[in-house]
Design a protein around this motif. Structure first.
Motif, mmCIF file in Angstrom:
data_model
loop_
_atom_site.group_PDB
_atom_site.id
_atom_site.type_symbol
_atom_site.label_atom_id
_atom_site.label_comp_id
_atom_site.label_asym_id
_atom_site.label_seq_id
_atom_site.Cartn_x
_atom_site.Cartn_y
_atom_site.Cartn_z
ATOM 1 N N GLN A 72 0.855 -1.184 0.000
ATOM 2 C CA GLN A 72 0.000 0.000 0.000
ATOM 3 C C GLN A 72 0.891 1.233 0.000
ATOM 4 N N GLN A 73 0.550 2.214 -0.850
ATOM 5 C CA GLN A 73 1.378 3.409 -0.962
ATOM 6 C C GLN A 73 1.011 4.487 0.056
ATOM 7 N N ARG A 74 -0.292 4.719 0.257
ATOM 8 C CA ARG A 74 -0.737 5.799 1.146
ATOM 9 C C ARG A 74 -1.741 5.283 2.150
ATOM 10 N N PRO A 75 -1.415 5.266 3.412
ATOM 11 C CA PRO A 75 -0.067 5.413 3.939
ATOM 12 C C PRO A 75 0.788 4.202 3.551
ATOM 13 N N PRO A 76 2.098 4.368 3.554
ATOM 14 C CA PRO A 76 2.958 3.253 3.147
ATOM 15 C C PRO A 76 2.833 2.081 4.116
ATOM 16 N N ARG A 77 2.570 0.903 3.547
ATOM 17 C CA ARG A 77 2.438 -0.327 4.337
ATOM 18 C C ARG A 77 3.217 -1.428 3.638
ATOM 19 N N ASP A 78 3.944 -2.199 4.453
ATOM 20 C CA ASP A 78 4.766 -3.278 3.912
ATOM 21 C C ASP A 78 4.342 -4.623 4.475
ATOM 22 N N GLU A 79 4.602 -5.659 3.685
ATOM 23 C CA GLU A 79 4.511 -7.037 4.149
ATOM 24 C C GLU A 79 5.935 -7.544 4.310
ATOM 25 N N TYR A 80 6.088 -8.521 5.166
ATOM 26 C CA TYR A 80 7.395 -9.128 5.419
ATOM 27 C C TYR A 80 7.268 -10.615 5.114
ATOM 28 N N ARG A 81 7.985 -11.034 4.078
ATOM 29 C CA ARG A 81 7.901 -12.427 3.642
ATOM 30 C C ARG A 81 9.242 -13.112 3.827
ATOM 31 N N LEU A 82 9.181 -14.374 4.230
ATOM 32 C CA LEU A 82 10.406 -15.141 4.393
ATOM 33 C C LEU A 82 11.122 -15.303 3.062
ATOM 34 N N THR A 83 12.421 -15.166 3.107
ATOM 35 C CA THR A 83 13.262 -15.482 1.955
ATOM 36 C C THR A 83 13.598 -16.973 2.028
ATOM 37 N N ALA A 84 14.275 -17.487 1.024
ATOM 38 C CA ALA A 84 14.724 -18.889 1.072
ATOM 39 C C ALA A 84 15.607 -19.099 2.300
ATOM 40 N N ARG A 85 16.445 -18.124 2.578
ATOM 41 C CA ARG A 85 17.318 -18.200 3.761
ATOM 42 C C ARG A 85 16.491 -18.269 5.041
ATOM 43 N N GLY A 86 15.438 -17.488 5.117
ATOM 44 C CA GLY A 86 14.548 -17.517 6.277
ATOM 45 C C GLY A 86 13.789 -18.828 6.386
ATOM 46 N N ARG A 87 13.305 -19.332 5.247
ATOM 47 C CA ARG A 87 12.585 -20.616 5.257
ATOM 48 C C ARG A 87 13.494 -21.757 5.702
ATOM 49 N N ASP A 88 14.793 -21.631 5.454
ATOM 50 C CA ASP A 88 15.744 -22.652 5.893
ATOM 51 C C ASP A 88 15.833 -22.758 7.410
ATOM 52 N N LEU A 89 15.266 -21.802 8.134
ATOM 53 C CA LEU A 89 15.226 -21.884 9.597
ATOM 54 C C LEU A 89 14.100 -22.793 10.098
ATOM 55 N N GLN A 90 13.218 -23.259 9.217
ATOM 56 C CA GLN A 90 12.099 -24.082 9.676
ATOM 57 C C GLN A 90 12.541 -25.296 10.490
ATOM 58 N N PRO A 91 13.558 -26.057 10.065
ATOM 59 C CA PRO A 91 13.962 -27.189 10.901
ATOM 60 C C PRO A 91 14.435 -26.779 12.295
ATOM 61 N N VAL A 92 15.066 -25.619 12.384
ATOM 62 C CA VAL A 92 15.527 -25.126 13.685
ATOM 63 C C VAL A 92 14.330 -24.781 14.561
ATOM 64 N N ILE A 93 13.373 -24.067 13.987
ATOM 65 C CA ILE A 93 12.158 -23.693 14.711
ATOM 66 C C ILE A 93 11.417 -24.947 15.160
ATOM 67 N N GLU A 94 11.282 -25.925 14.278
ATOM 68 C CA GLU A 94 10.571 -27.163 14.621
ATOM 69 C C GLU A 94 11.321 -27.976 15.664
ATOM 70 N N ALA A 95 12.646 -27.948 15.626
ATOM 71 C CA ALA A 95 13.428 -28.646 16.656
ATOM 72 C C ALA A 95 13.192 -27.999 18.023
ATOM 73 N N LEU A 96 13.187 -26.666 18.071
ATOM 74 C CA LEU A 96 12.904 -25.978 19.333
ATOM 75 C C LEU A 96 11.487 -26.282 19.816
#
Length: 159
Positions: A72-96
């Motif tokens: 969204q431009q007005r007001p500016p709004r962003d989404e935050y999406r996992l990158t491949a690097r971020g998705r690679d943390l899934q096994p760590v998250i699941e282990a915890l």
């Protein structure tokens, strides 16, 4: 607030903690794995202050774990999406999560990983990629490499 940097340590765990070790960061990655993408969703899920969340999202983007996308431009709004690097943390998250279910929460928790086809709860384990053997302290051992601290080289077999 971060009190120490592990930048100078020759250890993948220490280096990883520099990127994601702050406790809110792993919870944000967990929520992103659960499909949350927007600032207000993270804030409602975590109960974190706006300033802290903003700082953590920026750090996760800078570390290449999340990518910011303007929706969204007005007001500016962003989404935050996992990158491949971020998705690679899934096994760590699941282990915890698995450790926590076994040793802390007696199996409780509002979200579970399930098999997409059958719906059966998943119970992830860490396995050696080459042999398929589950990693444990009986069948595997640590060895000290030349770059290990002296105290570890004195205690461990060498590779």
């Amino acid at each position: 607030m971060r009190h120490k940097s592990f930048e100078g340590m020759d250890c993948p765990i220490a280096q990883t903690l520099d990127a994601v070790g702050e406790w809110w960061s792993l919870l944000i990655v967990r929520d992103a794995l659960h499909g949350l993408t927007r600032f207000d969703e993270f804030q409602r899920s975590l109960g974190i202050s706006s300033n802290s969340l903003s700082r953590r999202l920026t750090e996760l983007c800078d570390a290449g774990l999340l990518a910011r996308h303007r929706y969204q431009q007005r007001p500016p709004r962003d989404e935050y999406r996992l990158t491949a690097r971020g998705r690679d943390l899934q096994p760590v998250i699941e282990a915890l999560a698995g450790w926590g279910r076994r040793h802390v929460t007696a199996g409780r928790g509002g979200v579970r990983l399930v098999d997409a086809e059958t719906g059966a709860p998943a119970d992830p384990v860490l396995v050696d990629r080459d042999t398929g053997k589950p990693v444990n302290t009986t069948d595997f051992r640590y060895v000290a490499r030349r770059s290990a601290p002296e105290v570890k080289r004195a205690r461990m077999p060498r590779s």
